[in-house]
Enzyme design. Structure first.
Site, PDB file in Angstrom:
ATOM      1  N   HIS A 136      54.660  -9.193  20.091  1.00 47.22           N
ATOM      2  CA  HIS A 136      53.497  -9.370  20.971  1.00 47.22           C
ATOM      3  C   HIS A 136      53.862 -10.121  22.237  1.00 47.22           C
ATOM      4  O   HIS A 136      53.024 -10.835  22.783  1.00 47.22           O
ATOM      5  CB  HIS A 136      52.352 -10.094  20.238  1.00 47.22           C
ATOM      6  CG  HIS A 136      51.580  -9.194  19.313  1.00 47.22           C
ATOM      7  ND1 HIS A 136      50.586  -8.356  19.755  1.00 47.22           N
ATOM      8  CD2 HIS A 136      51.674  -8.985  17.982  1.00 47.22           C
ATOM      9  CE1 HIS A 136      50.085  -7.686  18.727  1.00 47.22           C
ATOM     10  NE2 HIS A 136      50.736  -8.042  17.634  1.00 47.22           N
ATOM     11  N   ILE A 137      55.088  -9.990  22.679  1.00 48.23           N
ATOM     12  CA  ILE A 137      55.397 -10.601  23.979  1.00 48.23           C
ATOM     13  C   ILE A 137      55.850  -9.565  25.004  1.00 48.23           C
ATOM     14  O   ILE A 137      56.005  -9.879  26.170  1.00 48.23           O
ATOM     15  CB  ILE A 137      56.433 -11.754  23.874  1.00 48.23           C
ATOM     16  CG1 ILE A 137      57.764 -11.257  23.333  1.00 48.23           C
ATOM     17  CG2 ILE A 137      55.900 -12.902  23.034  1.00 48.23           C
ATOM     18  CD1 ILE A 137      58.880 -12.301  23.467  1.00 48.23           C
ATOM     19  N   ASP A 138      56.029  -8.322  24.565  1.00 50.97           N
ATOM     20  CA  ASP A 138      56.477  -7.296  25.518  1.00 50.97           C
ATOM     21  C   ASP A 138      55.462  -7.129  26.650  1.00 50.97           C
ATOM     22  O   ASP A 138      55.842  -6.964  27.804  1.00 50.97           O
ATOM     23  CB  ASP A 138      56.747  -5.956  24.826  1.00 50.97           C
ATOM     24  CG  ASP A 138      55.593  -5.474  23.978  1.00 50.97           C
ATOM     25  OD1 ASP A 138      54.805  -6.321  23.499  1.00 50.97           O
ATOM     26  OD2 ASP A 138      55.455  -4.256  23.794  1.00 50.97           O
ATOM     27  N   SER A 164      55.593  20.709   8.871  1.00 49.88           N
ATOM     28  CA  SER A 164      55.962  19.380   8.369  1.00 49.88           C
ATOM     29  C   SER A 164      55.833  19.354   6.857  1.00 49.88           C
ATOM     30  O   SER A 164      54.753  19.608   6.320  1.00 49.88           O
ATOM     31  CB  SER A 164      55.066  18.299   8.981  1.00 49.88           C
ATOM     32  OG  SER A 164      55.201  17.101   8.240  1.00 49.88           O
ATOM     33  N   SER A 221      57.244   6.144  13.005  1.00 46.71           N
ATOM     34  CA  SER A 221      57.453   7.555  12.671  1.00 46.71           C
ATOM     35  C   SER A 221      57.107   8.440  13.863  1.00 46.71           C
ATOM     36  O   SER A 221      57.729   9.482  14.063  1.00 46.71           O
ATOM     37  CB  SER A 221      56.613   7.946  11.451  1.00 46.71           C
ATOM     38  OG  SER A 221      55.234   7.964  11.765  1.00 46.71           O
ATOM     39  N   ASP A 269      59.412   1.445  21.078  1.00 44.58           N
ATOM     40  CA  ASP A 269      59.720   2.284  19.918  1.00 44.58           C
ATOM     41  C   ASP A 269      60.662   3.424  20.284  1.00 44.58           C
ATOM     42  O   ASP A 269      61.661   3.673  19.602  1.00 44.58           O
ATOM     43  CB  ASP A 269      58.432   2.864  19.314  1.00 44.58           C
ATOM     44  CG  ASP A 269      57.510   1.763  18.822  1.00 44.58           C
ATOM     45  OD1 ASP A 269      57.970   0.612  18.716  1.00 44.58           O
ATOM     46  OD2 ASP A 269      56.332   2.064  18.541  1.00 44.58           O
TER      47      ASP A 269
HETATM   48  P1  ADP Z   1      53.880   4.860  13.242  1.00 37.97           P
HETATM   49  O1  ADP Z   1      54.541   5.351  14.494  1.00 37.97           O
HETATM   50  O2  ADP Z   1      53.839   3.384  13.154  1.00 37.97           O
HETATM   51  O3  ADP Z   1      54.467   5.458  12.003  1.00 37.97           O
HETATM   52  P2  ADP Z   1      51.650   6.249  14.407  1.00 37.97           P
HETATM   53  O4  ADP Z   1      50.203   6.270  14.096  1.00 37.97           O
HETATM   54  O5  ADP Z   1      52.062   5.855  15.772  1.00 37.97           O
HETATM   55  O6  ADP Z   1      52.356   5.325  13.299  1.00 37.97           O
HETATM   56  O7  ADP Z   1      52.263   7.688  14.137  1.00 37.97           O
HETATM   57  C1  ADP Z   1      51.945   8.407  12.976  1.00 37.97           C
HETATM   58  C2  ADP Z   1      51.635   9.843  13.342  1.00 37.97           C
HETATM   59  O8  ADP Z   1      52.823  10.507  13.801  1.00 37.97           O
HETATM   60  C3  ADP Z   1      51.183  10.678  12.155  1.00 37.97           C
HETATM   61  O9  ADP Z   1      49.803  10.537  11.924  1.00 37.97           O
HETATM   62  C4  ADP Z   1      51.556  12.089  12.609  1.00 37.97           C
HETATM   63  O10 ADP Z   1      50.605  12.589  13.505  1.00 37.97           O
HETATM   64  C5  ADP Z   1      52.850  11.858  13.366  1.00 37.97           C
HETATM   65  N1  ADP Z   1      54.006  12.022  12.460  1.00 37.97           N
HETATM   66  C6  ADP Z   1      54.984  11.127  12.226  1.00 37.97           C
HETATM   67  N2  ADP Z   1      55.898  11.608  11.335  1.00 37.97           N
HETATM   68  C7  ADP Z   1      55.485  12.857  10.997  1.00 37.97           C
HETATM   69  C8  ADP Z   1      55.975  13.879  10.105  1.00 37.97           C
HETATM   70  N3  ADP Z   1      57.045  13.664   9.373  1.00 37.97           N
HETATM   71  N4  ADP Z   1      55.277  15.016  10.019  1.00 37.97           N
HETATM   72  C9  ADP Z   1      54.172  15.212  10.749  1.00 37.97           C
HETATM   73  N5  ADP Z   1      53.662  14.295  11.588  1.00 37.97           N
HETATM   74  C10 ADP Z   1      54.287  13.129  11.718  1.00 37.97           C
HETATM   75 MG    MG Z   2      53.859   5.042  16.487  1.00 35.21          MG
END
Ligand code: ADP
Ligand code: MG
Length: 386
Positions: free
Chosen positions: A31-33, A64, A124, A169
């Site tokens: 939380h400092i970026d 997926s 992710s 990220d």
């Molecule tokens: P974080 O980045 O912290 O994991 P986010 O809410 O930013 O959480 O991102 C999650 C979203 O990214 C999921 O709801 C989906 O839409 C997408 N996503 C990530 N990985 C996958 C995957 N393996 N298959 C399909 N969608 C994905």
């Molecule tokens: Mg994310």
């Protein structure tokens, strides 16, 4: 599950290549970026994988395995649509590349299969965006640097997906290097690497499995509180952001702000910024004990001063300490998601069992505890030869 078979079942052809991209943790600097400070993330050995084949039309088709759904769209008809759900992250990359003037002369089949938990703060989404950008760059020979892959991925998440995230990220993943963390200035997008000489020690990720809550609005509230603090402080100081303040300034800052809550927010930012530099120095000197202390201090500051942890994260960090971690803290935006702990490698099995037991008996949810290596960014894994 056999991914080649899954690919064939969905696209009626065989994959031609396989790619992967890692997840990321932030070691310290939370939380400092958005206050002019630097973050210290690293890519971890938890991967998203894609199997790809070229098409002879202009369609991007993607499946997926995590979600179990498939979408397809023609390149020149891509626009954001709720209906595309997660596939917006895939289609958006092609849209963003084309909007930036890159030529995409044919379509692709892309199967996504990920070990990175969705929506748990290990990024992710950035891993998916970086991976698809990396694949496009490789297959269409676009000549984009890793730094610009991160930028394009962030552009896509901002403009196409509509999420106002910073560069941390996407950069942490695209610029990941084995056994190094990245001291990253998110505002200027400048960075340098630091060796992670952990010897007998390792980082462990602890996933709270707390159901998702309204992270974004709470996040925005903190951003506003920091803006308010800055204007109060600048009645007397002349700083561009809170991270320009020194620890010695805090006494005067407290008088100027005259609001206990807002003051605690500033205290977190200023001390956390200082901890980032101490952490980088401790890495240089292989001072494991100090690294642990800084992780603990960071968590306390996020818990009591910045108030972004919550019961799940506090309990799992407490569990880690009871189980003998040198240090532990939440990682990412907070309010759930994941924490990290620094532990002795040889203790992992016992540590995991103890954390699971402690957390489950206090919260009633089983956490996921896994140790991670610090790894390189996206790569091509396999070229299949038919
Ligand atoms: P974080 O980045 O912290 O994991 P986010 O809410 O930013 O959480 O991102 C999650 C979203 O990214 C999921 O709801 C989906 O839409 C997408 N996503 C990530 N990985 C996958 C995957 N393996 N298959 C399909 N969608 C994905
Ligand atoms: Mg994310």
């Amino acid at each position: 599950m056999n991914l080649d078979q899954l690919f064939f079942d969905n696209f009626y052809t065989s994959p031609e290549s396989r790619y992967k991209a890692p997840a990321r943790i932030n070691l310290i600097g939370e939380h400092i970026d958005y206050n002019g400070g630097k973050v210290l993330p690293a890519a971890i050995s938890c991967y998203i994988t894609a199997l790809v084949s070229k098409r002879d039309d202009l369609v991007i088709a993607t499946y997926s395995s995590n979600i179990g759904s498939k979408y397809a769209v023609e390149l020149n008809k891509i626009k954001y649509s709720k209906e595309y759900d997660w596939a917006n992250y895939v289609f958006g990359v092609f849209y963003t590349l084309r909007a930036a003037g890159y030529r995409i002369p044919f379509g692709l089949n892309i199967l996504i299969d990920s070990q990175i938990p969705l929506g748990s703060g290990l990024s992710s989404s950035a891993a998916l965006l970086d991976l698809v950008t990396y694949i496009a760059n490789d297959i269409y020979n676009l000549g984009i640097s890793m730094k610009n892959i991160a930028k394009i991925a962030q552009n896509c998440e901002n403009s196409f997906c509509g999420l106002k995230c910073g560069i941390m990220d996407q950069a942490a993943i695209a610029l990941g290097l084995r056994d190094k963390c990245i001291l990253l200035d998110c505002a200027k997008f400048e960075y340098e690497y630091f060796d992670l000489n952990l010897g007998d020690y390792t980082f462990v990720v602890m996933k709270t499995n707390k159901p998702r809550s309204l992270v974004e609005s709470k996040y925005n509230k903190r951003v506003e509180e920091c803006e308010k603090a800055l204007s109060l402080i600048n009645q007397e100081f002349n700083v561009n952001n809170l991270c320009e303040l020194k620890i010695e300034d805090l006494t005067r800052v407290e008088q100027l702000i005259n609001d206990e809550t807002i003051y605690r927010r500033v205290r977190h930012v200023v001390t956390e910024n200082d901890r980032v530099y101490q952490f980088a120095r401790a890495l240089r000197h292989n001072n494991i004990e100090l690294l642990g202390q800084l992780l603990d201090d960071s968590h306390s500051s996020l818990r009591y001063d910045y108030e972004v942890t919550g019961e799940h994260l506090d309990t799992i960090v407490e569990a880690a300490k009871v189980a003998g971690a040198v240090g532990a803290r939440m990682t990412g935006a907070g309010f759930g998601g994941c924490a990290i702990a620094l532990i002795k490698k040889e203790d992992f099995k016992q540590f995991k069992a103890n954390v699971e037991h402690y957390y489950y008996s206090h919260i009633g949810i089983m956490p996921d505890v896994f140790n991670v290596d610090i790894v390189d960014g996206p790569s091509k894994d396999i070229d299949y030869h038919h």
